[in-house]
Design a protein around this motif. Structure first.
Motif, mmCIF file in Angstrom:
data_model
loop_
_atom_site.group_PDB
_atom_site.id
_atom_site.type_symbol
_atom_site.label_atom_id
_atom_site.label_comp_id
_atom_site.label_asym_id
_atom_site.label_seq_id
_atom_site.Cartn_x
_atom_site.Cartn_y
_atom_site.Cartn_z
ATOM 1 N N ASP A 146 13.538 -10.068 -83.643
ATOM 2 C CA ASP A 146 12.910 -8.795 -83.785
ATOM 3 C C ASP A 146 14.008 -7.837 -83.137
ATOM 4 O O ASP A 146 14.522 -8.123 -82.063
ATOM 5 C CB ASP A 146 11.724 -8.777 -83.095
ATOM 6 N N THR A 200 4.270 -11.969 -89.524
ATOM 7 C CA THR A 200 5.938 -11.930 -90.128
ATOM 8 C C THR A 200 6.493 -13.260 -90.379
ATOM 9 O O THR A 200 7.091 -13.199 -91.441
ATOM 10 C CB THR A 200 6.705 -11.196 -88.939
ATOM 11 N N TYR A 217 13.459 -6.643 -88.870
ATOM 12 C CA TYR A 217 12.097 -6.181 -88.374
ATOM 13 C C TYR A 217 12.358 -5.755 -87.195
ATOM 14 O O TYR A 217 13.032 -6.162 -85.979
ATOM 15 C CB TYR A 217 11.174 -7.500 -88.549
ATOM 16 N N HIS A 219 9.298 -4.415 -84.335
ATOM 17 C CA HIS A 219 7.843 -4.282 -84.166
ATOM 18 C C HIS A 219 7.442 -3.120 -83.019
ATOM 19 O O HIS A 219 7.931 -3.552 -81.805
ATOM 20 C CB HIS A 219 7.076 -5.324 -83.950
#
Ligand code: GLU
Ligand code: ZN
Length: 311
Positions: A146, A200, A217, A219
């Motif tokens: 991430d 995910t 990605y 978050h």
């Protein structure tokens, strides 16, 4: 974030199950600022694939709310209700390549297994009638990097489950539609709320089974209420106010850890957003979920929220 040479394409993908609230503003603003800070495109997609959960008029109001908060998107809005043919094509590609199978297990059986599916119907060649379609996982994905949180690991049983891609009731599953559409729209950066960390690894597994490039990605922390629950339509989070958009925008920027000058009252909405794009810094985004900044002075704060304030 987007390390490839192609321009950044980000998106906001609300479900029309109600008006936007402070929590959804965070996801919209975070994805918008990230894309714009990279001179990228920012798309909006209405995820209206679940008619029973849809609230009449919500999609139109969501688009009006985005405009009102100065979040103007590029190109046409994509509506998932118009994309059934693409989902069907994707499903038949998976079927042809033996990457999916029909499953007729009743919910009660899966509950007995503790909630995650054991692949019981994998090799039974069941007919389509009254069955759900599941992804036959060839290479489960156990974690991902991430952009904000570093490497995130998923539970094995979540990562390995042959999850549903077409529901028994005929509705297309969220994981399928989101991957097919993000790929179709060329989205290479997904900025969304931390409530979507869990699916995910499944979405990445789907990209890989299709042979498609996997997006980056990020978050974002979630806005929570005093009970520690995520703001949502279900717990009656108030819709974004319709008057002056700036005070809530400033709160959303502060929530995301971004600097806002004291004299913001003298600035227009457009200039506030322009400055926010210019100053956007993902290293300032907090990891922890928190309350709306103007509610954080409440005497009911728990320890973790206190820690956030004193950072
Ligand atoms: N439509 C989903 C939601 O509103 C978001 C999908 C996504 O960002 O991947 O929760
Ligand atoms: Zn089954």
């Amino acid at each position: 974030m987007n390390t490839s040479t192609s321009p950044c394409i980000g998106r906001f993908a609300p479900s029309p199950s109600g008006d936007l609230h402070f929590g959804s503003l965070i996801a919209a603003l975070g994805s918008y600022l990230s894309a714009r800070a990279q001179q990228g495109r920012w798309l909006v997609r209405i995820e209206d694939i679940d008619p029973p959960r849809e609230v009449p008029g919500a999609a139109t109001r969501i688009l009006q709310q985005l405009e009102h908060y100065g979040l103007h998107w590029d190109g046409d809005v994509l509506w998932q209700s118009q994309r059934h043919e693409a989902y069907r094509d994707a499903l038949s590609w998976l079927q042809t390549h033996r990457q999916s199978y029909f499953c007729s297990c009743p919910r009660s059986r899966i509950q007995l297994l503790g909630g995650s599916y054991d692949g019981h119907c994998r090799d039974l060649q069941l007919p389509r009638e009254n069955a759900a379609l599941r992804l036959r996982q060839h290479a489960p994905v156990y974690g991902f990097d991430d952009c904000l949180r570093g490497h995130l690991q998923a539970e094995e049983r979540l990562a390995e489950e042959d999850f549903i891609i077409h529901r028994r009731d005929g509705l297309f599953a969220y994981n399928l539609a989101v991957v097919v559409d993000d790929h179709f729209q060329g989205v290479n950066e997904i900025v969304r709320g931390a409530d979507l960390i869990e699916p995910t690894v499944r979405q990445i597994a789907l990209y890989q089974q299709f042979g498609w490039p996997v997006p980056a990605y990020l978050h974002l922390p979630l806005a929570i209420n005093q009970d520690g629950n995520k703001l949502s339509k279900q717990n009656h989070a108030p819709a974004l106010p319709t008057g002056d958009a700036r005070p809530l925008l400033v709160q959303a920027l502060r929530f995301l850890g971004q600097p806002v000058g004291e004299g913001w009252q003298d600035e227009s909405l457009e200039s506030l957003l322009k400055q926010a794009v210019a100053q956007w810094n993902i290293r300032l985004i907090p990891l922890q979920n928190a309350m709306k900044p103007d509610e954080m002075t409440s005497p009911f704060l728990n320890g973790s929220q206190q820690a956030m304030i004193s950072r």
